[in-house]
Design an enzyme around this catalytic site. Structure first.
Site, PDB file in Angstrom:
ATOM      1  N   PRO A  15       0.847  -1.198   0.000  1.00  0.00           N
ATOM      2  CA  PRO A  15       0.000   0.000   0.000  1.00  0.00           C
ATOM      3  C   PRO A  15       0.880   1.244   0.000  1.00  0.00           C
ATOM      4  O   PRO A  15       1.784   1.371   0.832  1.00  0.00           O
ATOM      5  CB  PRO A  15      -0.790  -0.126   1.310  1.00  0.00           C
ATOM      6  N   CYS A  98       3.230   3.095   9.166  1.00  0.00           N
ATOM      7  CA  CYS A  98       3.413   4.405   8.545  1.00  0.00           C
ATOM      8  C   CYS A  98       3.972   5.402   9.556  1.00  0.00           C
ATOM      9  O   CYS A  98       3.426   5.555  10.643  1.00  0.00           O
ATOM     10  CB  CYS A  98       2.082   4.905   7.993  1.00  0.00           C
ATOM     11  N   LYS A 138       0.472  -5.044   9.100  1.00  0.00           N
ATOM     12  CA  LYS A 138       1.743  -4.626   8.515  1.00  0.00           C
ATOM     13  C   LYS A 138       2.461  -3.748   9.528  1.00  0.00           C
ATOM     14  O   LYS A 138       1.910  -2.742   9.978  1.00  0.00           O
ATOM     15  CB  LYS A 138       1.538  -3.867   7.209  1.00  0.00           C
ATOM     16  N   HIS A 170       7.970  -4.690   7.504  1.00  0.00           N
ATOM     17  CA  HIS A 170       8.900  -3.774   6.842  1.00  0.00           C
ATOM     18  C   HIS A 170      10.197  -3.838   7.635  1.00  0.00           C
ATOM     19  O   HIS A 170      10.222  -3.508   8.822  1.00  0.00           O
ATOM     20  CB  HIS A 170       8.320  -2.363   6.853  1.00  0.00           C
ATOM     21  N   ASN A 210       9.138  -6.913   3.618  1.00  0.00           N
ATOM     22  CA  ASN A 210       8.959  -5.699   2.827  1.00  0.00           C
ATOM     23  C   ASN A 210      10.131  -4.756   3.118  1.00  0.00           C
ATOM     24  O   ASN A 210      10.692  -4.778   4.204  1.00  0.00           O
ATOM     25  CB  ASN A 210       7.616  -5.047   3.221  1.00  0.00           C
ATOM     26  N   GLY A 211      10.495  -3.962   2.115  1.00  0.00           N
ATOM     27  CA  GLY A 211      11.510  -2.943   2.327  1.00  0.00           C
ATOM     28  C   GLY A 211      12.747  -3.139   1.465  1.00  0.00           C
ATOM     29  O   GLY A 211      13.476  -4.110   1.655  1.00  0.00           O
ATOM     30  N   GLY A 212      12.957  -2.257   0.508  1.00  0.00           N
ATOM     31  CA  GLY A 212      14.183  -2.264  -0.269  1.00  0.00           C
ATOM     32  C   GLY A 212      14.309  -3.351  -1.311  1.00  0.00           C
ATOM     33  O   GLY A 212      15.378  -3.503  -1.914  1.00  0.00           O
ATOM     34  N   ARG A 233       8.126   0.522  -3.874  1.00  0.00           N
ATOM     35  CA  ARG A 233       8.433   1.492  -4.928  1.00  0.00           C
ATOM     36  C   ARG A 233       8.863   0.861  -6.248  1.00  0.00           C
ATOM     37  O   ARG A 233       8.557   1.390  -7.317  1.00  0.00           O
ATOM     38  CB  ARG A 233       9.509   2.459  -4.422  1.00  0.00           C
TER      39      ARG A 233
END
Length: 328
Positions: A15, A98, A138, A170, A210-212, A233
């Site tokens: 998201p 977030c 998450k 993350h 998640n992450g990178g 991304r």
């Protein structure tokens, strides 16, 4: 047939605020039939108190699709969850990751890593409202000066005790003081080893990392350790590199993938419906700018759609025009 969100979460698109709207999700779905797609975060207060139900509208073609909620009031989150289940989502996810100031001021997002018992109360209420639809969480590996090696396993254990069986982690801390939301996506170091250790420690939990993660090679490498991989991304900026062959490489689907050109052409019906409903071409094509990333003519493709997609009367004909022009 009921969509199995857990199976789909072997590869998911994170998201992302201002990015993963319904137009983006339709575009991503053209490339992958199987990956789990997430909405932008929608706050429970906006749905329950603000009457903003339009924020959770989606097209049936988007399945399997999950909605991410933000909030910290169990009763309000339960009401919002019931609305999302009624809308037809395959999963309801709670945002505990977030780091934005706006989210902190609402006492939800990553700051909730400091209040695991409150999160447990929230997810318990959400699960009761969700029925058979899975509720997931998450989170980050920790926030600020917390010891992630202590906080993360303790947090997961509380979630498991509350009935949560699937989480997305993350692999960065969130720094709520001193770093902007943008910096929080890059500055805190990634700790994949810690997240991998959580899968060993909690073998009964379905855990995604998640992450990178920026390439399909990395996705497959992480799947050797984890149940699922959530890409952010990279799935937006280089969508075809992540999703174009994902069905075959991640899900074992033998059907041949669409080419980049076929993906662009497959958006015609959706763009036509969007414009007929009063929308603008650029609201869709802004998500398509990275389709040819790394390919000859990618810059021309982006320039044509960026410069002319917002103009009055622009329609799918511009996409058709841009396809051969990028090769010149």
């Amino acid at each position: 047939m009921k969509i199995n969100a857990q199976t789909a979460s072997r590869l998911s698109v994170a998201p992302m605020m201002d990015w993963t709207d319904r137009n983006c999700r339709v575009f991503h779905r053209v490339m992958s039939r199987h990956a789990l797609l997430y909405t932008e975060m929608v706050t429970a207060p906006a749905l329950v108190r603000g009457g903003a139900r339009h924020l959770i509208a989606f097209h049936a073609a988007e399945h399997p699709v999950a909605v991410q909620l933000g909030g910290s009031d169990p009763a309000e989150l339960a009401t919002a969850t019931a609305m999302c289940v009624d809308e037809g989502y395959d999963e309801v996810n709670l945002n505990v990751g977030c780091p934005s100031d706006r989210v902190q001021s609402g006492a939800f997002g990553a700051v909730l890593m400091k209040s695991p018992d409150l999160v447990a109360a929230c997810v318990s209420a959400m699960q009761e409202a969700a029925g058979d639809v899975p509720v997931t969480v998450k989170c980050r590996i920790g926030v600020d000066d917390q010891d992630a090696h202590v906080v993360l396993p303790a947090f997961i254990e509380v979630m498991r005790d509350a009935g949560i069986t699937r989480m997305q982690i993350h692999a960065r801390k969130a720094w709520l003081e001193g770093l902007s939301p943008k910096q929080n996506r890059d500055v805190p170091p990634l700790d994949y080893d810690l997240v991998h250790a959580m899968k060993v420690r909690f073998p009964d939990m379905h855990l995604s990392i998640n992450g990178g993660i920026a390439t399909m090679a990395q996705v497959k490498e992480e799947l050797a350790h984890m149940d699922g991989v959530m890409v952010g991304r990279a799935a937006y900026h280089t969508p075809y590199d992540i999703l174009g062959n994902a069905d075959a490489e991640v899900f074992g689907d033998p059907r041949p993938p669409l080419s980049r050109e076929e993906v662009a052409l497959a958006m015609e019906d959706h763009i036509g419906r969007h414009i007929a409903a009063g929308g603008k071409l650029a609201q869709v094509t802004r998500h398509m700018l990275g389709l040819f990333s790394g390919q000859p003519g990618a810059r021309r493709w982006k320039r044509i759609l960026s410069e002319r997609g917002h103009k009055e009367g622009a329609d799918f004909a511009l996409v058709r025009e841009a396809l051969p022009l990028r090769e010149m």
